[in-house]
Motif scaffolding. Structure first.
Motif, PDB file in Angstrom:
ATOM      1  N   THR A   1       0.846  -1.197   0.000  1.00  0.00           N
ATOM      2  CA  THR A   1       0.000   0.000   0.000  1.00  0.00           C
ATOM      3  C   THR A   1       0.882   1.248   0.000  1.00  0.00           C
ATOM      4  OG1 THR A   1      -1.665  -1.190   1.256  1.00  0.00           O
ATOM      5  CG2 THR A   1      -1.808   1.216   1.243  1.00  0.00           C
ATOM      6  N   ALA A   2       0.528   2.196  -0.867  1.00  0.00           N
ATOM      7  CA  ALA A   2       1.321   3.430  -0.987  1.00  0.00           C
ATOM      8  C   ALA A   2       1.132   4.284   0.254  1.00  0.00           C
ATOM      9  CB  ALA A   2       0.884   4.208  -2.220  1.00  0.00           C
ATOM     10  N   PRO A   3       2.185   4.967   0.711  1.00  0.00           N
ATOM     11  CA  PRO A   3       2.067   5.838   1.891  1.00  0.00           C
ATOM     12  C   PRO A   3       1.162   7.027   1.572  1.00  0.00           C
ATOM     13  CG  PRO A   3       4.171   6.189   0.819  1.00  0.00           C
ATOM     14  CD  PRO A   3       3.533   5.023   0.125  1.00  0.00           C
ATOM     15  N   PRO A   4       0.518   7.564   2.598  1.00  0.00           N
ATOM     16  CA  PRO A   4      -0.353   8.717   2.356  1.00  0.00           C
ATOM     17  C   PRO A   4       0.463   9.918   1.887  1.00  0.00           C
ATOM     18  CG  PRO A   4      -0.027   8.371   4.708  1.00  0.00           C
ATOM     19  CD  PRO A   4       0.574   7.173   4.020  1.00  0.00           C
ATOM     20  N   THR A   5      -0.113  10.710   0.991  1.00  0.00           N
ATOM     21  CA  THR A   5       0.562  11.895   0.446  1.00  0.00           C
ATOM     22  C   THR A   5      -0.030  13.155   1.056  1.00  0.00           C
ATOM     23  OG1 THR A   5      -1.004  11.977  -1.396  1.00  0.00           O
ATOM     24  CG2 THR A   5       1.031  10.736  -1.735  1.00  0.00           C
ATOM     25  N   THR A   6       0.838  14.185   1.120  1.00  0.00           N
ATOM     26  CA  THR A   6       0.388  15.481   1.640  1.00  0.00           C
ATOM     27  C   THR A   6      -0.488  16.160   0.592  1.00  0.00           C
ATOM     28  OG1 THR A   6       2.447  15.685   2.868  1.00  0.00           O
ATOM     29  CG2 THR A   6       1.136  17.692   2.571  1.00  0.00           C
ATOM     30  N   GLU A   7      -1.600  16.728   1.016  1.00  0.00           N
ATOM     31  CA  GLU A   7      -2.533  17.361   0.089  1.00  0.00           C
ATOM     32  C   GLU A   7      -1.901  18.622  -0.502  1.00  0.00           C
ATOM     33  OE1 GLU A   7      -7.077  19.209   0.040  1.00  0.00           O
ATOM     34  OE2 GLU A   7      -6.222  18.368   1.864  1.00  0.00           O
ATOM     35  N   ASP A   8      -1.974  18.743  -1.797  1.00  0.00           N
ATOM     36  CA  ASP A   8      -1.432  19.904  -2.505  1.00  0.00           C
ATOM     37  C   ASP A   8      -2.406  21.073  -2.358  1.00  0.00           C
ATOM     38  OD1 ASP A   8      -0.242  21.724  -4.122  1.00  0.00           O
ATOM     39  OD2 ASP A   8      -0.302  20.519  -5.947  1.00  0.00           O
ATOM     40  N   PRO A   9      -1.951  22.231  -1.804  1.00  0.00           N
ATOM     41  CA  PRO A   9      -2.873  23.359  -1.625  1.00  0.00           C
ATOM     42  C   PRO A   9      -3.415  23.897  -2.931  1.00  0.00           C
ATOM     43  CG  PRO A   9      -0.617  24.045  -1.207  1.00  0.00           C
ATOM     44  CD  PRO A   9      -0.596  22.541  -1.334  1.00  0.00           C
ATOM     45  N   SER A  10      -2.724  23.644  -4.046  1.00  0.00           N
ATOM     46  CA  SER A  10      -3.179  24.131  -5.346  1.00  0.00           C
ATOM     47  C   SER A  10      -3.894  23.049  -6.148  1.00  0.00           C
ATOM     48  CB  SER A  10      -1.990  24.664  -6.147  1.00  0.00           C
ATOM     49  OG  SER A  10      -1.045  23.631  -6.378  1.00  0.00           O
ATOM     50  N   ALA A  11      -4.290  21.957  -5.467  1.00  0.00           N
ATOM     51  CA  ALA A  11      -4.913  20.850  -6.197  1.00  0.00           C
ATOM     52  C   ALA A  11      -6.229  21.262  -6.830  1.00  0.00           C
ATOM     53  CB  ALA A  11      -5.121  19.674  -5.252  1.00  0.00           C
ATOM     54  N   GLY A  12      -6.959  22.213  -6.221  1.00  0.00           N
ATOM     55  CA  GLY A  12      -8.251  22.625  -6.770  1.00  0.00           C
ATOM     56  C   GLY A  12      -8.161  23.681  -7.849  1.00  0.00           C
ATOM     57  N   GLU A  13      -6.961  24.085  -8.255  1.00  0.00           N
ATOM     58  CA  GLU A  13      -6.812  25.126  -9.274  1.00  0.00           C
ATOM     59  C   GLU A  13      -7.133  24.588 -10.661  1.00  0.00           C
ATOM     60  OE1 GLU A  13      -3.191  27.897  -7.458  1.00  0.00           O
ATOM     61  OE2 GLU A  13      -2.742  26.310  -8.906  1.00  0.00           O
ATOM     62  N   THR A  14      -7.678  25.469 -11.478  1.00  0.00           N
ATOM     63  CA  THR A  14      -7.803  25.154 -12.892  1.00  0.00           C
ATOM     64  C   THR A  14      -6.457  25.415 -13.564  1.00  0.00           C
ATOM     65  OG1 THR A  14      -8.459  27.390 -13.493  1.00  0.00           O
ATOM     66  CG2 THR A  14     -10.231  25.859 -12.834  1.00  0.00           C
ATOM     67  N   ALA A  15      -6.329  24.953 -14.788  1.00  0.00           N
ATOM     68  CA  ALA A  15      -5.072  25.167 -15.506  1.00  0.00           C
ATOM     69  C   ALA A  15      -4.795  26.665 -15.697  1.00  0.00           C
ATOM     70  CB  ALA A  15      -5.118  24.464 -16.863  1.00  0.00           C
ATOM     71  N   GLY A  16      -5.851  27.427 -15.999  1.00  0.00           N
ATOM     72  CA  GLY A  16      -5.662  28.864 -16.181  1.00  0.00           C
ATOM     73  C   GLY A  16      -5.240  29.551 -14.908  1.00  0.00           C
ATOM     74  N   GLN A  17      -5.815  29.151 -13.766  1.00  0.00           N
ATOM     75  CA  GLN A  17      -5.443  29.754 -12.488  1.00  0.00           C
ATOM     76  C   GLN A  17      -4.006  29.421 -12.133  1.00  0.00           C
ATOM     77  OE1 GLN A  17      -8.490  28.110  -9.983  1.00  0.00           O
ATOM     78  NE2 GLN A  17      -9.892  29.838 -10.288  1.00  0.00           N
ATOM     79  N   ARG A  18      -3.615  28.145 -12.357  1.00  0.00           N
ATOM     80  CA  ARG A  18      -2.251  27.740 -12.034  1.00  0.00           C
ATOM     81  C   ARG A  18      -1.243  28.512 -12.889  1.00  0.00           C
ATOM     82  NH1 ARG A  18      -2.859  22.985 -13.169  1.00  0.00           N
ATOM     83  NH2 ARG A  18      -1.949  22.923 -15.251  1.00  0.00           N
ATOM     84  N   ASN A  19      -1.509  28.625 -14.187  1.00  0.00           N
ATOM     85  CA  ASN A  19      -0.580  29.341 -15.061  1.00  0.00           C
ATOM     86  C   ASN A  19      -0.514  30.830 -14.704  1.00  0.00           C
ATOM     87  OD1 ASN A  19       0.045  27.012 -16.477  1.00  0.00           O
ATOM     88  ND2 ASN A  19      -1.565  27.335 -18.003  1.00  0.00           N
ATOM     89  N   ALA A  20      -1.654  31.406 -14.343  1.00  0.00           N
ATOM     90  CA  ALA A  20      -1.667  32.814 -13.954  1.00  0.00           C
ATOM     91  C   ALA A  20      -0.855  33.022 -12.679  1.00  0.00           C
ATOM     92  CB  ALA A  20      -3.105  33.303 -13.757  1.00  0.00           C
ATOM     93  N   ARG A  21      -0.995  32.111 -11.714  1.00  0.00           N
ATOM     94  CA  ARG A  21      -0.223  32.231 -10.475  1.00  0.00           C
ATOM     95  C   ARG A  21       1.272  32.112 -10.752  1.00  0.00           C
ATOM     96  NH1 ARG A  21       1.583  28.216  -7.537  1.00  0.00           N
ATOM     97  NH2 ARG A  21       0.097  26.708  -8.421  1.00  0.00           N
ATOM     98  N   GLN A  22       1.648  31.170 -11.592  1.00  0.00           N
ATOM     99  CA  GLN A  22       3.063  30.996 -11.900  1.00  0.00           C
ATOM    100  C   GLN A  22       3.632  32.206 -12.653  1.00  0.00           C
ATOM    101  OE1 GLN A  22       3.063  27.288 -14.038  1.00  0.00           O
ATOM    102  NE2 GLN A  22       2.979  26.024 -12.178  1.00  0.00           N
ATOM    103  N   SER A  23       2.853  32.738 -13.605  1.00  0.00           N
ATOM    104  CA  SER A  23       3.330  33.915 -14.353  1.00  0.00           C
ATOM    105  C   SER A  23       3.468  35.131 -13.439  1.00  0.00           C
ATOM    106  CB  SER A  23       2.360  34.240 -15.494  1.00  0.00           C
ATOM    107  OG  SER A  23       2.363  33.212 -16.469  1.00  0.00           O
ATOM    108  N   ALA A  24       2.512  35.316 -12.527  1.00  0.00           N
ATOM    109  CA  ALA A  24       2.595  36.431 -11.589  1.00  0.00           C
ATOM    110  C   ALA A  24       3.838  36.301 -10.714  1.00  0.00           C
ATOM    111  CB  ALA A  24       1.338  36.489 -10.727  1.00  0.00           C
TER     112      ALA A  24
END
Length: 238
Positions: free
Chosen positions: A131-154
């Motif tokens: 069984t794979a170990p539990p992973t830490t939840e990514d705070p940006s997991a709920g972002e859309t692709a556009g939101q993620r790219n906008a955050r990275q560009s900013a």
């Protein structure tokens, strides 16, 4: 002694000649021409006042022309300085755009390489039986692709230049992001805008001279609030 006859009386004097009409007209004294006549006192005073008034009007007109010319030259100098500042900002934006394009190209290349490696690994290995170990939840997991790219560009923009909140949102919109994605990308970074105002003030002073009020107005023009602009300028010592 001989006797003489009676003495002959002397001839009478000739009668006086009466002057001819032409000679009489010549002997009449003609009045002098008008320009040789003495001017009355009131005419002299009037001419003097007219001369003084015309001289004062001419002097006032010359002073007004000199003042207007100085104001026009001052306005032209201010416009030239403003045009130079706008040209510098345009060059900065062009440089930022080129850097973003390079970063996006590098990101696309890295993403393509990572995807290829992940596909190869999946096809050549078997799934683990444990069984794979539990992973830490990514705070940006709920972002859309556009939101993620906008955050990275900013974040990339802020890594090499100072921006106000509204200025950075406008820059992302200029890059093609929607207003919603651009706003999300900027707000997701939790930026200290006072610190950005201080950096922007320092950048301006590195290539131009400003008064305190002039630099505050420039930062407000860039999108900083009045309080942020005053804080940023105060950090420079102005």
């Amino acid at each position: 002694m001989t006797e003489s006859g009676p003495e002959t009386p002397p001839p009478p004097p000739p009668p006086p000649r009466s002057p001819s009409p032409e000679t009489a007209e010549d002997e009449v004294q003609k009045p002098p021409p008008w320009w040789k006549r003495a001017l009355p006192l009131w005419a002299v005073i009037l001419i003097a006042f007219l001369g003084i008034g015309l001289g004062a009007a001419s002097a006032s007109s010359d002073e007004a022309d000199v003042a207007a010319g100085g104001e026009i030259e001052e306005l032209e100098d201010q416009l030239a300085e403003r045009d130079a500042e706008l040209d510098d900002r345009g060059e900065r934006i062009d440089d930022l755009t080129k850097q973003v394009e390079r970063l996006e190209a590098d990101l696309d290349e890295a993403t393509s390489t990572t995807t290829t490696e992940a596909t190869t690994t999946t096809t050549t290995t078997t799934a683990p039986t444990t069984t794979a170990p539990p992973t830490t939840e990514d705070p940006s997991a709920g972002e859309t692709a556009g939101q993620r790219n906008a955050r990275q560009s900013a974040d990339e923009y802020l890594s090499f230049s100072a921006f106000s909140r509204s200025g950075l949102i406008q820059q992302l919109e200029f890059e093609g992001f929607s207003t919603e994605d651009a706003t999300y990308g900027v707000d997701a970074l939790n930026v200290d805008w006072n610190e950005q105002a201080a950096k922007a003030a320092e950048e301006y002073l590195n290539f131009s001279s400003f008064s305190r009020s002039g630099l505050i107005d420039q930062l407000v023009f860039d999108g900083f609030t009045q309080a942020q602009a005053e804080y940023g300028v105060s950090t420079t010592g102005l």
